[in-house]
Design a protein around this motif. Structure first.
Motif, PDB file in Angstrom:
ATOM      1  N   ASN A  27      55.187  50.274  63.649  1.00 41.29           N
ATOM      2  CA  ASN A  27      55.191  48.952  62.947  1.00 41.29           C
ATOM      3  C   ASN A  27      55.708  47.968  63.929  1.00 41.29           C
ATOM      4  N   GLN A  28      56.855  48.404  64.776  1.00 37.99           N
ATOM      5  CA  GLN A  28      57.348  47.348  65.638  1.00 37.99           C
ATOM      6  C   GLN A  28      56.236  46.948  66.508  1.00 37.99           C
ATOM      7  N   LEU A  29      55.366  47.746  67.194  1.00 42.27           N
ATOM      8  CA  LEU A  29      54.291  47.226  68.021  1.00 42.27           C
ATOM      9  C   LEU A  29      53.315  46.491  67.178  1.00 42.27           C
ATOM     10  N   ALA A  30      53.132  46.744  65.925  1.00 41.17           N
ATOM     11  CA  ALA A  30      52.179  45.875  65.202  1.00 41.17           C
ATOM     12  C   ALA A  30      52.801  44.521  65.154  1.00 41.17           C
ATOM     13  N   HIS A  31      54.198  44.422  64.938  1.00 39.72           N
ATOM     14  CA  HIS A  31      54.957  43.028  64.546  1.00 39.72           C
ATOM     15  C   HIS A  31      54.841  42.259  65.970  1.00 39.72           C
ATOM     16  N   TYR A  32      55.044  43.021  67.177  1.00 40.09           N
ATOM     17  CA  TYR A  32      54.933  42.333  68.338  1.00 40.09           C
ATOM     18  C   TYR A  32      53.723  41.759  68.554  1.00 40.09           C
ATOM     19  N   LEU A  33      52.532  42.640  68.387  1.00 43.24           N
ATOM     20  CA  LEU A  33      51.183  42.053  68.477  1.00 43.24           C
ATOM     21  C   LEU A  33      50.906  40.791  67.781  1.00 43.24           C
ATOM     22  N   ARG A  34      51.502  40.829  66.345  1.00 38.09           N
ATOM     23  CA  ARG A  34      51.204  39.753  65.522  1.00 38.09           C
ATOM     24  C   ARG A  34      51.727  38.507  66.190  1.00 38.09           C
ATOM     25  N   GLU A  35      52.771  38.686  66.667  1.00 39.97           N
ATOM     26  CA  GLU A  35      53.728  37.552  67.246  1.00 39.97           C
ATOM     27  C   GLU A  35      53.087  36.790  68.557  1.00 39.97           C
ATOM     28  N   LEU A  36      52.377  37.758  68.988  1.00 38.20           N
ATOM     29  CA  LEU A  36      51.557  37.401  70.532  1.00 38.20           C
ATOM     30  C   LEU A  36      50.086  36.710  70.075  1.00 38.20           C
ATOM     31  N   GLY A  37      49.697  36.761  68.798  1.00 41.55           N
ATOM     32  CA  GLY A  37      48.500  36.095  68.051  1.00 41.55           C
ATOM     33  C   GLY A  37      47.326  37.127  67.664  1.00 41.55           C
ATOM     34  N   VAL A  38      47.633  38.414  67.995  1.00 43.58           N
ATOM     35  CA  VAL A  38      46.752  39.411  67.626  1.00 43.58           C
ATOM     36  C   VAL A  38      46.336  39.359  66.229  1.00 43.58           C
ATOM     37  N   GLY A  39      45.172  39.060  66.085  1.00 47.86           N
ATOM     38  CA  GLY A  39      44.861  39.206  64.336  1.00 47.86           C
ATOM     39  C   GLY A  39      44.235  40.509  63.735  1.00 47.86           C
ATOM     40  N   VAL A  40      44.241  40.379  62.456  1.00 50.38           N
ATOM     41  CA  VAL A  40      43.785  41.735  61.807  1.00 50.38           C
ATOM     42  C   VAL A  40      42.153  41.868  62.385  1.00 50.38           C
ATOM     43  N   GLU A  41      41.921  43.045  62.492  1.00 47.15           N
ATOM     44  CA  GLU A  41      40.518  43.433  62.743  1.00 47.15           C
ATOM     45  C   GLU A  41      40.181  42.811  64.249  1.00 47.15           C
TER      46      GLU A  41
END
Length: 66
Positions: A27-41
């Motif tokens: 979950n931490q990694l997912a939130h971090y990647l979302r902050e960097l602009g990585v989107g779903v799919e």
């Protein structure tokens, strides 16, 4: 994970993570990647960094690359 959150899910060297800890890290990694602009799919590369020192008990640290 819901039935046995304290069971060991991952072992490396002398370290280990339970299912609960692994889920928290994911979950931490997912939130971090979302902050960097990585989107779903969206595909993105993630590489695991090396633990510090031989036989280190440090947990794996992800590094992002594109």
């Amino acid at each position: 994970m819901e039935k046995t959150p304290e069971a060991v899910a991952l072992i490396w060297g002398e370290g280990a993570l339970t299912y609960l800890q692994l889920n928290e890290r994911a979950n931490q990694l997912a939130h971090y990647l979302r902050e960097l602009g990585v989107g779903v799919e969206q595909r993105d590369g993630v590489a695991r960094g090396h633990a510090r020192g031989a036989g280190s008990n440090a947990s794996p640290q992800p590094s992002r690359f594109t």
